[in-house]
Design a protein around this motif. Structure first.
Motif, PDB file in Angstrom:
ATOM      1  N   GLU A  11      77.992  56.757  62.038  1.00 13.25           N
ATOM      2  CA  GLU A  11      77.741  55.444  61.446  1.00 13.25           C
ATOM      3  C   GLU A  11      78.965  54.955  60.683  1.00 13.25           C
ATOM      4  N   HIS A  12      79.612  55.860  59.953  1.00 13.05           N
ATOM      5  CA  HIS A  12      80.821  55.501  59.205  1.00 13.05           C
ATOM      6  C   HIS A  12      81.903  55.022  60.168  1.00 13.05           C
ATOM      7  N   LEU A  13      82.082  55.746  61.258  1.00 16.67           N
ATOM      8  CA  LEU A  13      83.105  55.373  62.234  1.00 16.67           C
ATOM      9  C   LEU A  13      82.775  54.030  62.888  1.00 16.67           C
ATOM     10  N   LEU A  14      81.507  53.786  63.172  1.00 11.69           N
ATOM     11  CA  LEU A  14      81.101  52.509  63.751  1.00 11.69           C
ATOM     12  C   LEU A  14      81.370  51.353  62.783  1.00 11.69           C
ATOM     13  N   ASN A  15      81.079  51.556  61.510  1.00  4.88           N
ATOM     14  CA  ASN A  15      81.331  50.513  60.511  1.00  4.88           C
ATOM     15  C   ASN A  15      82.824  50.198  60.400  1.00  4.88           C
ATOM     16  N   VAL A  16      83.642  51.254  60.363  1.00  6.18           N
ATOM     17  CA  VAL A  16      85.092  51.074  60.280  1.00  6.18           C
ATOM     18  C   VAL A  16      85.609  50.395  61.543  1.00  6.18           C
ATOM     19  N   ALA A  17      85.137  50.844  62.699  1.00  2.90           N
ATOM     20  CA  ALA A  17      85.596  50.296  63.970  1.00  2.90           C
ATOM     21  C   ALA A  17      85.247  48.816  64.090  1.00  2.90           C
ATOM     22  N   GLU A  18      84.059  48.427  63.628  1.00  2.00           N
ATOM     23  CA  GLU A  18      83.669  47.021  63.685  1.00  2.00           C
ATOM     24  C   GLU A  18      84.646  46.165  62.884  1.00  2.00           C
ATOM     25  N   ARG A  19      85.019  46.636  61.708  1.00  2.00           N
ATOM     26  CA  ARG A  19      85.967  45.886  60.878  1.00  2.00           C
ATOM     27  C   ARG A  19      87.346  45.824  61.537  1.00  2.00           C
ATOM     28  N   ARG A  32      94.546  55.836  67.244  1.00  2.00           N
ATOM     29  CA  ARG A  32      95.155  56.497  66.085  1.00  2.00           C
ATOM     30  C   ARG A  32      94.808  55.754  64.794  1.00  2.00           C
ATOM     31  N   LEU A  33      94.918  54.403  64.827  1.00  2.00           N
ATOM     32  CA  LEU A  33      94.601  53.606  63.643  1.00  2.00           C
ATOM     33  C   LEU A  33      93.118  53.691  63.316  1.00  2.00           C
ATOM     34  N   LEU A  34      92.268  53.619  64.334  1.00  2.00           N
ATOM     35  CA  LEU A  34      90.817  53.699  64.114  1.00  2.00           C
ATOM     36  C   LEU A  34      90.442  55.016  63.449  1.00  2.00           C
ATOM     37  N   ALA A  35      91.012  56.102  63.952  1.00  2.00           N
ATOM     38  CA  ALA A  35      90.735  57.415  63.369  1.00  2.00           C
ATOM     39  C   ALA A  35      91.266  57.502  61.940  1.00  2.00           C
ATOM     40  N   GLN A  36      92.455  56.976  61.744  1.00  2.00           N
ATOM     41  CA  GLN A  36      93.075  56.996  60.410  1.00  2.00           C
ATOM     42  C   GLN A  36      92.249  56.212  59.393  1.00  2.00           C
ATOM     43  N   GLY A  39      89.272  58.050  58.356  1.00  2.00           N
ATOM     44  CA  GLY A  39      89.509  59.334  57.696  1.00  2.00           C
ATOM     45  C   GLY A  39      89.168  60.510  58.594  1.00  2.00           C
ATOM     46  N   MET A  40      89.357  60.334  59.910  1.00  2.00           N
ATOM     47  CA  MET A  40      89.065  61.387  60.885  1.00  2.00           C
ATOM     48  C   MET A  40      90.295  61.619  61.750  1.00  2.00           C
ATOM     49  N   ASN A  41      90.256  62.702  62.535  1.00  2.00           N
ATOM     50  CA  ASN A  41      91.315  62.878  63.518  1.00  2.00           C
ATOM     51  C   ASN A  41      90.869  62.292  64.854  1.00  2.00           C
ATOM     52  N   MET A  44      88.033  63.925  66.828  1.00  2.00           N
ATOM     53  CA  MET A  44      86.670  63.648  66.364  1.00  2.00           C
ATOM     54  C   MET A  44      86.169  62.328  66.941  1.00  2.00           C
ATOM     55  N   LEU A  45      87.034  61.329  66.975  1.00  2.00           N
ATOM     56  CA  LEU A  45      86.660  60.037  67.569  1.00  2.00           C
ATOM     57  C   LEU A  45      86.276  60.226  69.032  1.00  2.00           C
ATOM     58  N   ASN A  46      87.090  60.972  69.755  1.00  2.00           N
ATOM     59  CA  ASN A  46      86.804  61.207  71.170  1.00  2.00           C
ATOM     60  C   ASN A  46      85.551  62.060  71.357  1.00  2.00           C
ATOM     61  N   TYR A  47      85.301  62.950  70.428  1.00  2.00           N
ATOM     62  CA  TYR A  47      84.106  63.809  70.498  1.00  2.00           C
ATOM     63  C   TYR A  47      82.840  62.958  70.413  1.00  2.00           C
ATOM     64  N   TYR A  48      82.841  61.984  69.509  1.00  2.00           N
ATOM     65  CA  TYR A  48      81.654  61.160  69.303  1.00  2.00           C
ATOM     66  C   TYR A  48      81.485  60.082  70.373  1.00  2.00           C
ATOM     67  N   PHE A  49      82.590  59.455  70.791  1.00  2.00           N
ATOM     68  CA  PHE A  49      82.467  58.270  71.640  1.00  2.00           C
ATOM     69  C   PHE A  49      83.262  58.326  72.946  1.00  2.00           C
ATOM     70  N   GLY A  50      84.032  59.380  73.156  1.00  2.00           N
ATOM     71  CA  GLY A  50      84.726  59.570  74.432  1.00  2.00           C
ATOM     72  C   GLY A  50      86.049  58.849  74.552  1.00  2.00           C
ATOM     73  N   SER A  51      86.124  57.610  74.044  1.00  5.90           N
ATOM     74  CA  SER A  51      87.345  56.806  74.180  1.00  5.90           C
ATOM     75  C   SER A  51      87.225  55.574  73.296  1.00  5.90           C
ATOM     76  N   LYS A  52      88.297  54.779  73.267  1.00  7.11           N
ATOM     77  CA  LYS A  52      88.239  53.515  72.527  1.00  7.11           C
ATOM     78  C   LYS A  52      87.222  52.581  73.162  1.00  7.11           C
ATOM     79  N   ASP A  53      87.156  52.562  74.491  1.00 12.04           N
ATOM     80  CA  ASP A  53      86.147  51.748  75.178  1.00 12.04           C
ATOM     81  C   ASP A  53      84.745  52.171  74.763  1.00 12.04           C
TER      82      ASP A  53
END
Length: 211
Positions: A11-19, A32-36, A39-41, A44-53
Motif C-alpha cells: 500500500e505504501h508503494l502504491l501511494n508513493v507510485a501514484e504521486r 530506481r526513483l520509485l523504489a528510492q 524507501g525500498m530497493n 522489492m518493487l519487482n517482487y511485489y509488482f513484477g515491473s514498472k508496468d
C-alpha cells in the motif's frame, strides 16, 4: 515477512507510485526513483509488482476497482434512475477532486500517442475507464426505458459528464481563468469549484434528461 507487513508495504508503494507517476508521468518515473521514494530497493518493487508496468497497472486498478464497485452498487439500488445518475455524478466528482495525482496519470495515458500505437498499460487504463462508463450507460438506458428520461443520445451524454469533469481537473490553469478562481489551490478546488461543478451538472442533466 508477516502478511500484514507485506500488505502495508504494498500500500505504501502504491501511494508513493501514484504521486510520482502523477508528478513525472510514466516515462519520467524510473524504477530506481520509485523504489528510492518508497524507501525500498528495486528488488522489492519487482517482487511485489513484477515491473514498472505492473506497478502502474496496480495503481490504476486500485482506484478504478473502487469506483467500479461504487457505480455497481448505485446502479443496483431500488431508486429512480434520476437519483442513481445524481449519485454517480456526485461520487465521480468527489473522487476526481480528491485524487489529483491519479487523474493526471489517467489523462496522460489516454492522451499521449506513443510510437507504434498504444502500450499495454494504456490499453489497460482504457478498458478500466470504459468498464466504469458502462454502468452510467446502464443507468441512462434504464431511465429512458422506464420513461423517466427523454430519449437522449446516451453516448454523448456520457461524454459530456466525464468530459466536463476531466477538463476542469486536468486543464486547471486554463479553467482557473475561465472560472475566475485558482484551481491550483486545493482548498479552492474543494470548497468553491466542486460545489459549483456539481450544481452545474445537476442543472444541465435535469434539463437534458427529465421530461
Amino acid at each position: 515477512m508477516a502478511e500484514k507487513e507485506k500488505i502495508d508495504k504494498k500500500e505504501h508503494l502504491l501511494n508513493v507510485a501514484e504521486r510520482v507517476f502523477g508528478e513525472l508521468g510514466y516515462d519520467g518515473a524510473s524504477t530506481r526513483l520509485l523504489a528510492q521514494e518508497a524507501g525500498m530497493n528495486m528488488a522489492m518493487l519487482n517482487y511485489y509488482f513484477g515491473s514498472k508496468d505492473g506497478l502502474l497497472k496496480a495503481v490504476v486498478e486500485r482506484r478504478m476497482a473502487s469506483t467500479r464497485k461504487s457505480f455497481e452498487e448505485i446502479a443496483l439500488q431500488d431508486i429512480s434512475s434520476w437519483d442513481k445518475i445524481t449519485q454517480v455524478v456526485q461520487l465521480y466528482v468527489s473522487k476526481v477532486a480528491t485524487s489529483k495525482y491519479f487523474h493526471k496519470i489517467i489523462f496522460r495515458e489516454i492522451s499521449v500517442l506513443r510510437p507504434g500505437g498504444t502500450s499495454e498499460v494504456t490499453d489497460f487504463v482504457l478498458e478500466n475507464l470504459y468498464a466504469n462508463t458502462m454502468h452510467v450507460q446502464q443507468i441512462l438506458e434504464e431511465g429512458i426505458k422506464k420513461g423517466e428520461f427523454r430519449p437522449v443520445d446516451v453516448e454523448m451524454t456520457i461524454a459530456s459528464i466525464f468530459g466536463t469533469v476531466n477538463y476542469l481537473i486536468n486543464s486547471r490553469r486554463l479553467a482557473s481563468k475561465i472560472l475566475n478562481m485558482d484551481l491550483l489551490d486545493d482548498q479552492v478546488l474543494q470548497e468553491e469549484m466542486k460545489p459549483r461543478l456539481l450544481a452545474y451538472l445537476h442543472d444541465s442533466l435535469k434539463t437534458h434528461l427529465l421530461k
